[in-house]
Write an enzyme that holds these catalytic residues in place. Structure first.
Site, PDB file in Angstrom:
ATOM      1  N   HIS A  72       0.852  -1.202   0.000  1.00 37.41           N
ATOM      2  CA  HIS A  72       0.000   0.000   0.000  1.00 37.41           C
ATOM      3  C   HIS A  72       0.882   1.244   0.000  1.00 37.41           C
ATOM      4  O   HIS A  72       1.875   1.304   0.718  1.00 37.41           O
ATOM      5  CB  HIS A  72      -0.927   0.015   1.226  1.00 37.41           C
ATOM      6  CG  HIS A  72      -2.194  -0.755   1.020  1.00 37.41           C
ATOM      7  ND1 HIS A  72      -3.381  -0.382   1.580  1.00 37.41           N
ATOM      8  CD2 HIS A  72      -2.446  -1.868   0.284  1.00 37.41           C
ATOM      9  CE1 HIS A  72      -4.339  -1.231   1.212  1.00 37.41           C
ATOM     10  NE2 HIS A  72      -3.787  -2.152   0.432  1.00 37.41           N
ATOM     11  N   TYR A 200      -9.228   5.940   7.480  1.00 36.72           N
ATOM     12  CA  TYR A 200      -9.362   6.282   8.900  1.00 36.72           C
ATOM     13  C   TYR A 200     -10.376   7.405   8.978  1.00 36.72           C
ATOM     14  O   TYR A 200     -10.195   8.459   8.391  1.00 36.72           O
ATOM     15  CB  TYR A 200      -8.032   6.752   9.487  1.00 36.72           C
ATOM     16  CG  TYR A 200      -6.968   5.674   9.571  1.00 36.72           C
ATOM     17  CD1 TYR A 200      -6.210   5.315   8.468  1.00 36.72           C
ATOM     18  CD2 TYR A 200      -6.712   5.016  10.779  1.00 36.72           C
ATOM     19  CE1 TYR A 200      -5.236   4.325   8.558  1.00 36.72           C
ATOM     20  CE2 TYR A 200      -5.731   4.031  10.873  1.00 36.72           C
ATOM     21  CZ  TYR A 200      -4.999   3.695   9.755  1.00 36.72           C
ATOM     22  OH  TYR A 200      -4.034   2.721   9.839  1.00 36.72           O
ATOM     23  N   PRO A 292      -4.292   0.710  18.629  1.00 38.45           N
ATOM     24  CA  PRO A 292      -4.015   0.227  17.270  1.00 38.45           C
ATOM     25  C   PRO A 292      -4.189   1.276  16.177  1.00 38.45           C
ATOM     26  O   PRO A 292      -3.896   1.013  15.023  1.00 38.45           O
ATOM     27  CB  PRO A 292      -4.997  -0.932  17.095  1.00 38.45           C
ATOM     28  CG  PRO A 292      -6.015  -0.755  18.145  1.00 38.45           C
ATOM     29  CD  PRO A 292      -5.404   0.003  19.251  1.00 38.45           C
ATOM     30  N   LYS A 296       0.934   0.221  15.024  1.00 35.67           N
ATOM     31  CA  LYS A 296       2.316   0.129  15.499  1.00 35.67           C
ATOM     32  C   LYS A 296       2.593  -1.097  16.371  1.00 35.67           C
ATOM     33  O   LYS A 296       3.753  -1.465  16.565  1.00 35.67           O
ATOM     34  CB  LYS A 296       2.669   1.385  16.298  1.00 35.67           C
ATOM     35  CG  LYS A 296       2.753   2.633  15.449  1.00 35.67           C
ATOM     36  CD  LYS A 296       3.871   2.534  14.416  1.00 35.67           C
ATOM     37  CE  LYS A 296       3.599   3.373  13.200  1.00 35.67           C
ATOM     38  NZ  LYS A 296       4.148   2.780  11.989  1.00 35.67           N
ATOM     39  N   TYR A 384       3.999   6.607   9.890  1.00 36.37           N
ATOM     40  CA  TYR A 384       3.152   5.474   9.500  1.00 36.37           C
ATOM     41  C   TYR A 384       3.977   4.367   8.848  1.00 36.37           C
ATOM     42  O   TYR A 384       3.773   3.181   9.125  1.00 36.37           O
ATOM     43  CB  TYR A 384       2.058   5.941   8.532  1.00 36.37           C
ATOM     44  CG  TYR A 384       0.917   4.963   8.361  1.00 36.37           C
ATOM     45  CD1 TYR A 384       0.847   4.109   7.260  1.00 36.37           C
ATOM     46  CD2 TYR A 384      -0.103   4.875   9.316  1.00 36.37           C
ATOM     47  CE1 TYR A 384      -0.195   3.200   7.107  1.00 36.37           C
ATOM     48  CE2 TYR A 384      -1.152   3.968   9.165  1.00 36.37           C
ATOM     49  CZ  TYR A 384      -1.187   3.140   8.067  1.00 36.37           C
ATOM     50  OH  TYR A 384      -2.220   2.235   7.936  1.00 36.37           O
TER      51      TYR A 384
END
Ligand code: FAS
Ligand code: PHB
Length: 392
Positions: A72, A200, A292, A296, A384
């Site tokens: 991704h 998100y 979450p 991580k 990220y």
């Protein structure tokens, strides 16, 4: 029984450590409380940093991930003010791998058993002894018989509720904790994902996350109060709530179907310092927990294992205790950086009971700033995809 390293826990931390030690010729035995089916059936993380992917390659267990994993290059932040895509590859030159922790665990167990690794499932009543001496040992019960293993070191890879951290005197360590006033209700279903990338979502009713495991299997989450009971959440209720939070544009692409798994996970930030005591070394969730939101948890477990494996191999090859003595000092900075990102991202995207109108405006203003600022987006992207193992 005698070995060099007793590894407690056959989750990603313990299994990955065992694979790296095996490759270096370090003897070990893994003691796992649960059955193999229970361990292999857990549904947890879904996003791997490049560092984790590289470690799985080094461990020789990346074949299926290379075939089935989904690279991704970005993800979306969605709110009532619209979407903003974080193009992690353009901003960092890196990507992440969408490949479930369930699969990682299965691949690691298969590799361990294929080489005849010492992996004891259903090891009950594990206890650690003489950790402050040069002759520690671990005892456990298997098939009604108590066994004792004498070893050089113990790797505590037994998660937040394990026995390892609790074997350290409270006076010998410091803990830091933030418990969040909500949980994540997660659902796994064999339906195609609603988007090619993760979404998100920050909504007035709460956070939601659209994730996936493959092109035909989706993983979704909605934020729920801690008082919620799983039995009050039918599949239909879950799909309706998710659609409300994702909004009409995304909900129009939402394929629904029967849940394969549904669970509520509490959220907390937690760190133990130091991550070692005597001959015991903690790795992964045994030492720290992150909400979450930032994906991580599993990735921090992997970086702990990278540091610990290097230190144990250094001792095995050169007899030098220096790297082992420095393990916690080397691991903790990366832990705290991930704790910060996960805490920040959770505060940005979730509705807290005391989020008043000003607090909601601050969240919207930060998302607006991110939408317009390459610098802000780069900050999110570099966290990220994963910060470096050793950042001077
Ligand atoms: P684990 O907890 O995975 O493994 C520890 C192992 O030790 C287990 O197999 C346990 O059975 C065993 N054990 C415990 N006590 C023992 C004892 N006394 N004796 C022997 N064995 C013992 N991270 C993300 O990045 N994204 C997510 O979406 C996400 N979702 C999560 C959902 C839940 C419900 C939980 C609990 C965690 C989630 N995490 C997520 C974090 C998770 O992925 C962890 O970071 C990851 O499992 C860490 O791996 P380990 O350190 O190996 O710990
Ligand atoms: C998941 O797919 O389970 C997942 C993905 C990203 C997260 C958390 C969970 O941040």
């Amino acid at each position: 029984m005698k070995t060099q390293v007793v590894i407690i826990g056959a989750g990603p931390s313990g299994l990955l450590l065992s694979q790296l030690l095996y490759q270096a010729g370090v003897d070990f035995i893994i003691l796992e409380r649960q059955t193999r089916d229970h361990v292999e059936g857990r549904i947890r993380a879904g996003v791997l940093e490049q560092i984790t992917v590289d470690l799985l390659e080094r461990a020789g267990v990346a074949d299926r991930m290379r075939r089935e994993g989904l690279p991704h290059h970005g993800f979306q932040l969605l709110s009532e003010d619209g979407p903003v895509r974080i193009d992690v590859t353009k901003l960092t030159g890196k990507s992440v791998m969408v490949y479930g922790q369930t699969e990682v665990t299965q691949d690691l167990i298969a590799a361990c058993l294929k080489r005849g690794g010492e992996l004891v499932f259903e090891a009950g009543d594990v206890a650690l002894h003489d950790l402050e001496t040069e002759t520690p040992s671990v005892s456990f019960i298997k098939d009604g018989t108590r066994h004792q293993i004498h070893c050089d070191f113990v790797a505590g890879c037994d998660g937040y509720h394990g026995v390892s951290r609790k074997s350290i005197p409270a006076t010998a360590l410091q803990t830091f904790e933030r418990v969040y006033p909500f949980g994540w209700l997660g659902l796994l279903a064999d339906v195609p994902p609603c988007d090619e990338e993760l979404i998100y979502c920050s909504h007035e009713r709460g956070f939601a996350l659209a994730s996936m495991r493959s092109h035909t299997r989706s993983r979704y989450y909605v934020q729920v109060p801690l008082s919620e009971k799983l039995e009050d959440w039918s599949d239909d209720r879950f799909w309706q709530e998710l659609a409300r939070r994702l909004g009409p544009d995304v909900a129009g692409k939402l394929a629904v179907g029967p849940s394969l798994e549904k669970s509520i996970a509490p959220l907390r930030s937690f760190v133990t310092a130091p991550m070692q005591w005597g001959r015991l070394f903690l790795a992964g969730d045994a030492a720290h927990i992150v909400p979450p939101t930032g994906a991580k948890g599993l990735n921090l477990a992997a970086s702990d294992v990278a540091y610990l494996a290097d230190a144990l191999i250094d001792w095995h090859r050169r007899g030098s205790p220096d790297a082992l003595a420095a393990y916690s000092a080397r691991a903790l900075p990366r832990v705290w950086r991930a704790e910060r990102f996960s805490w920040w991202f959770t505060n940005l995207m979730h509705r807290f009971p005391d989020t008043d109108t000003f607090g909601r405006q601050m969240q919207r203003a930060e998302l607006d700033y991110i939408r317009h600022s390459d610098a802000a987006q780069k900050g999110i992207a570099e966290n990220y995809v994963g910060l470096p193992l050793d950042w001077s």
